[in-house]
Design a protein around this motif. Structure first.
Motif, PDB file in Angstrom:
ATOM      1  N   ARG A  10       0.807  -1.206   0.000  1.00 40.43           N
ATOM      2  CA  ARG A  10       0.000   0.000   0.000  1.00 40.43           C
ATOM      3  C   ARG A  10       0.845   1.262   0.000  1.00 40.43           C
ATOM      4  O   ARG A  10       0.486   2.259  -0.602  1.00 40.43           O
ATOM      5  N   TYR A  11       1.995   1.223   0.643  1.00 33.27           N
ATOM      6  CA  TYR A  11       2.813   2.417   0.773  1.00 33.27           C
ATOM      7  C   TYR A  11       4.019   2.413  -0.168  1.00 33.27           C
ATOM      8  O   TYR A  11       4.948   3.158   0.023  1.00 33.27           O
ATOM      9  N   LYS A  12       3.972   1.610  -1.189  1.00 28.93           N
ATOM     10  CA  LYS A  12       5.054   1.585  -2.167  1.00 28.93           C
ATOM     11  C   LYS A  12       5.101   2.930  -2.867  1.00 28.93           C
ATOM     12  O   LYS A  12       4.121   3.393  -3.432  1.00 28.93           O
ATOM     13  N   HIS A  13       6.232   3.584  -2.782  1.00 30.30           N
ATOM     14  CA  HIS A  13       6.400   4.897  -3.406  1.00 30.30           C
ATOM     15  C   HIS A  13       6.499   4.715  -4.917  1.00 30.30           C
ATOM     16  O   HIS A  13       7.200   3.823  -5.393  1.00 30.30           O
ATOM     17  N   PRO A  14       5.797   5.534  -5.705  1.00 31.10           N
ATOM     18  CA  PRO A  14       5.788   5.356  -7.159  1.00 31.10           C
ATOM     19  C   PRO A  14       7.173   5.411  -7.793  1.00 31.10           C
ATOM     20  O   PRO A  14       7.440   4.712  -8.750  1.00 31.10           O
ATOM     21  N   ASN A  15       8.063   6.221  -7.279  1.00 29.28           N
ATOM     22  CA  ASN A  15       9.413   6.324  -7.831  1.00 29.28           C
ATOM     23  C   ASN A  15      10.391   5.395  -7.128  1.00 29.28           C
ATOM     24  O   ASN A  15      11.575   5.431  -7.390  1.00 29.28           O
ATOM     25  N   ASP A  16       9.884   4.587  -6.204  1.00 32.11           N
ATOM     26  CA  ASP A  16      10.690   3.625  -5.452  1.00 32.11           C
ATOM     27  C   ASP A  16      11.831   4.302  -4.708  1.00 32.11           C
ATOM     28  O   ASP A  16      12.884   3.726  -4.498  1.00 32.11           O
ATOM     29  N   GLU A  17      11.646   5.580  -4.332  1.00 33.47           N
ATOM     30  CA  GLU A  17      12.682   6.300  -3.609  1.00 33.47           C
ATOM     31  C   GLU A  17      12.849   5.758  -2.193  1.00 33.47           C
ATOM     32  O   GLU A  17      13.938   5.715  -1.672  1.00 33.47           O
ATOM     33  N   VAL A  18      11.773   5.420  -1.583  1.00 32.53           N
ATOM     34  CA  VAL A  18      11.804   4.803  -0.266  1.00 32.53           C
ATOM     35  C   VAL A  18      10.942   3.562  -0.359  1.00 32.53           C
ATOM     36  O   VAL A  18       9.810   3.624  -0.819  1.00 32.53           O
ATOM     37  N   ASP A  19      11.482   2.427   0.068  1.00 33.12           N
ATOM     38  CA  ASP A  19      10.752   1.185  -0.140  1.00 33.12           C
ATOM     39  C   ASP A  19       9.521   1.076   0.752  1.00 33.12           C
ATOM     40  O   ASP A  19       9.365   1.798   1.732  1.00 33.12           O
ATOM     41  N   GLY A  20       8.644   0.183   0.360  1.00 30.31           N
ATOM     42  CA  GLY A  20       7.376  -0.012   1.067  1.00 30.31           C
ATOM     43  C   GLY A  20       7.564  -0.417   2.507  1.00 30.31           C
ATOM     44  O   GLY A  20       6.758  -0.067   3.370  1.00 30.31           O
ATOM     45  N   GLU A  21       8.621  -1.155   2.782  1.00 36.78           N
ATOM     46  CA  GLU A  21       8.876  -1.583   4.156  1.00 36.78           C
ATOM     47  C   GLU A  21       9.144  -0.384   5.061  1.00 36.78           C
ATOM     48  O   GLU A  21       8.647  -0.317   6.185  1.00 36.78           O
ATOM     49  N   ALA A  22       9.899   0.576   4.555  1.00 36.60           N
ATOM     50  CA  ALA A  22      10.175   1.776   5.346  1.00 36.60           C
ATOM     51  C   ALA A  22       8.888   2.548   5.615  1.00 36.60           C
ATOM     52  O   ALA A  22       8.643   2.982   6.738  1.00 36.60           O
ATOM     53  N   TRP A  23       8.068   2.716   4.578  1.00 36.85           N
ATOM     54  CA  TRP A  23       6.791   3.423   4.767  1.00 36.85           C
ATOM     55  C   TRP A  23       5.911   2.691   5.758  1.00 36.85           C
ATOM     56  O   TRP A  23       5.257   3.314   6.601  1.00 36.85           O
ATOM     57  N   ALA A  24       5.887   1.360   5.669  1.00 41.75           N
ATOM     58  CA  ALA A  24       5.072   0.568   6.596  1.00 41.75           C
ATOM     59  C   ALA A  24       5.573   0.737   8.027  1.00 41.75           C
ATOM     60  O   ALA A  24       4.776   0.864   8.957  1.00 41.75           O
ATOM     61  N   THR A  25       6.887   0.751   8.195  1.00 39.09           N
ATOM     62  CA  THR A  25       7.462   0.934   9.527  1.00 39.09           C
ATOM     63  C   THR A  25       7.096   2.297  10.090  1.00 39.09           C
ATOM     64  O   THR A  25       6.705   2.421  11.253  1.00 39.09           O
ATOM     65  N   PHE A  26       7.223   3.335   9.257  1.00 43.10           N
ATOM     66  CA  PHE A  26       6.848   4.678   9.705  1.00 43.10           C
ATOM     67  C   PHE A  26       5.375   4.716  10.100  1.00 43.10           C
ATOM     68  O   PHE A  26       5.006   5.271  11.142  1.00 43.10           O
ATOM     69  N   LYS A  97      21.959   3.759  -2.399  1.00 42.48           N
ATOM     70  CA  LYS A  97      21.479   2.968  -3.538  1.00 42.48           C
ATOM     71  C   LYS A  97      21.741   3.678  -4.850  1.00 42.48           C
ATOM     72  O   LYS A  97      21.825   3.052  -5.884  1.00 42.48           O
ATOM     73  N   LYS A  98      21.798   5.000  -4.802  1.00 34.40           N
ATOM     74  CA  LYS A  98      21.921   5.778  -6.046  1.00 34.40           C
ATOM     75  C   LYS A  98      23.322   5.780  -6.586  1.00 34.40           C
ATOM     76  O   LYS A  98      24.289   5.585  -6.058  1.00 34.40           O
TER      77      LYS A  98
END
Length: 98
Positions: A10-26, A97-98
């Motif tokens: 659900r929280y997967k960032h469209p540009n994949d800048e921050v992964d879904g796991e990080a958003w879920a943790t926040f 990562k960049k």
């Protein structure tokens, strides 16, 4: 409550800048903070009612209620501290990562 796997999607960032796991943790951290704050709101309401009643037994109960409120405030501080650390870590990982 929603599980981590669903939140990752659900929280997967469209540009994949921050992964879904990080958003879920926040999001989980903010949910936990909100839960503690909601509990404190209820405790404060009970303290006020006890105080207004002027019943000695209720005033004595306020001591433990206020101690719980204080402990909850410390918990919120700790949760925000952890959240800040996790956020900085996620930013550093993304930059690497960049």
């Amino acid at each position: 409550m929603e599980d981590i796997a669903n939140r990752k999607r659900r929280y997967k960032h469209p540009n994949d800048e921050v992964d879904g796991e990080a958003w879920a943790t926040f999001n989980n951290s903010f949910d936990e903070v909100q839960s503690v704050l909601d509990r404190n709101r209820a405790l404060i309401q009970q303290v006020n009612e006890n105080h207004e009643s002027k019943v000695p037994e209720n005033m004595v109960k306020n001591v433990s209620l206020i101690q719980e409120i204080n402990g909850n405030i410390n918990k919120v501080v700790s949760l925000y501290s952890d959240l800040s650390t996790n956020f900085v870590s996620a930013c550093h990982q993304q930059r690497n990562k960049k």
